[in-house]
Design a protein around this motif. Structure first.
Motif, PDB file in Angstrom:
ATOM      1  N   UNK A 139     -14.685  -9.583   0.756  1.00 30.99           N
ATOM      2  CA  UNK A 139     -13.296  -9.830   0.310  1.00 30.99           C
ATOM      3  C   UNK A 139     -12.373  -8.642   0.563  1.00 30.99           C
ATOM      4  N   UNK A 140     -12.929  -7.432   0.431  1.00 31.13           N
ATOM      5  CA  UNK A 140     -12.118  -6.211   0.513  1.00 31.13           C
ATOM      6  C   UNK A 140     -12.792  -5.189   1.428  1.00 31.13           C
ATOM      7  N   UNK A 141     -12.733  -5.391   2.743  1.00 37.09           N
ATOM      8  CA  UNK A 141     -13.448  -4.489   3.660  1.00 37.09           C
ATOM      9  C   UNK A 141     -12.748  -3.145   3.882  1.00 37.09           C
ATOM     10  N   UNK A 142     -11.470  -3.065   3.597  1.00 36.44           N
ATOM     11  CA  UNK A 142     -10.691  -1.851   3.879  1.00 36.44           C
ATOM     12  C   UNK A 142     -10.652  -0.901   2.689  1.00 36.44           C
ATOM     13  N   UNK A 143     -10.384   0.366   2.964  1.00 34.54           N
ATOM     14  CA  UNK A 143     -10.138   1.380   1.932  1.00 34.54           C
ATOM     15  C   UNK A 143      -8.721   1.913   2.162  1.00 34.54           C
ATOM     16  N   UNK A 144      -8.008   2.164   1.084  1.00 31.20           N
ATOM     17  CA  UNK A 144      -6.634   2.659   1.226  1.00 31.20           C
ATOM     18  C   UNK A 144      -6.636   4.094   1.748  1.00 31.20           C
ATOM     19  N   UNK A 145      -5.482   4.546   2.198  1.00 37.04           N
ATOM     20  CA  UNK A 145      -5.344   5.894   2.755  1.00 37.04           C
ATOM     21  C   UNK A 145      -4.557   6.826   1.837  1.00 37.04           C
ATOM     22  N   UNK A 146      -4.325   6.417   0.608  1.00 33.52           N
ATOM     23  CA  UNK A 146      -3.556   7.210  -0.354  1.00 33.52           C
ATOM     24  C   UNK A 146      -4.535   8.190  -1.010  1.00 33.52           C
TER      25      UNK A 146
END
Length: 175
Positions: A39-46
Motif C-alpha cells: 500500500x505504501x512503497x515510498x518513503x518521504x524525503x522530509x
C-alpha cells in the motif's frame, strides 16, 4: 500462533472486533509488513527539521492561512509514541514588554523521519488541526478530512504500521 500468545493490539483498541481480527489474521500469517509495503512503497524525503518546518508551513498556508504563525516545527527524538502521541502541539506563552505573546510549536516523533509520505502528512494535518480545534471532536476531524480527504484511512494504516513496529521490537533475537 497460539491465541493466548497473541500480542495485544493497543493501537487498534478503538476499532471494531471484526477489524481487529482481520489485522490479527495478517499478523498470524506474517503478512502485515507485506500488506503495508504494498500500500505504501515510498518513503518521504522530509528528513531535516528545516524541511519539516517548510512542509508544515506549506500545508498551513494552503488550509489555515488565517491561523497564528508557527514558531517551530521539529522532529523530537524524545517523543515516544507509546507513551505520548504521534506528535505534539504546544502554545508557549511568554510575557514580552508587558504583553503576553504566544508561540505555537509542533513536535513530531523522530520515528516518523522514515515513513511513507501519507503517514507524515496525516500526522502534520492532525497537529495543524489542533491550532483551530483543541479537542478531538467532530469539528476537529472534519478539519483533518478537509486538509486530507483520506485522513481516516491513513490514520488506520499508521496504526497498523505502529503495531508492526511494536511486534518487531518484541521479537526474540535470531540466533
Amino acid at each position: 500462533m497460539n491465541p493466548a500468545a497473541r500480542p495485544a493490539l493497543p493501537y487498534l483498541a478503538g476499532y471494531p472486533e471484526a477489524l481487529r481480527q482481520q489485522v490479527q489474521g495478517l499478523i498470524d500469517r506474517n503478512e502485515l509488513a507485506a500488506h503495508l509495503h504494498k500500500r505504501y512503497p515510498q518513503r518521504h524525503q522530509v528528513r531535516t527539521d528545516a524541511a519539516l518546518y517548510d512542509y508544515t508551513q506549506a500545508l498551513k498556508s494552503e488550509f489555515l492561512r488565517q491561523s497564528p504563525p508557527l514558531a517551530k516545527v521539529i522532529y523530537a527524538a524524545r517523543l515516544h509514541v507509546i507513551h505520548n502521541a504521534l506528535g505534539t502541539h504546544t502554545t508557549v506563552a511568554r510575557v514580552q514588554g508587558g504583553q503576553l505573546k504566544a508561540k505555537r510549536e509542533i513536535r513530531i516523533s523522530a520515528m516518523f523521519r522514515d515513513t511513507p509520505p501519507e503517514f507524515l502528512k496525516m500526522i502534520v494535518v492532525h497537529e495543524l488541526a489542533h491550532i483551530k480545534e483543541r479537542e478531538h471532536n467532530k469539528a476537529f476531524y472534519a478539519l483533518c478530512q478537509h486538509m486530507e480527504p483520506d485522513y481516516h484511512q491513513f490514520e488506520f494504516d499508521l496504526r497498523l504500521h505502529l503495531t508492526l513496529q511494536e511486534l518487531k521490537s518484541t521479537e526474540p533475537a535470531a540466533d
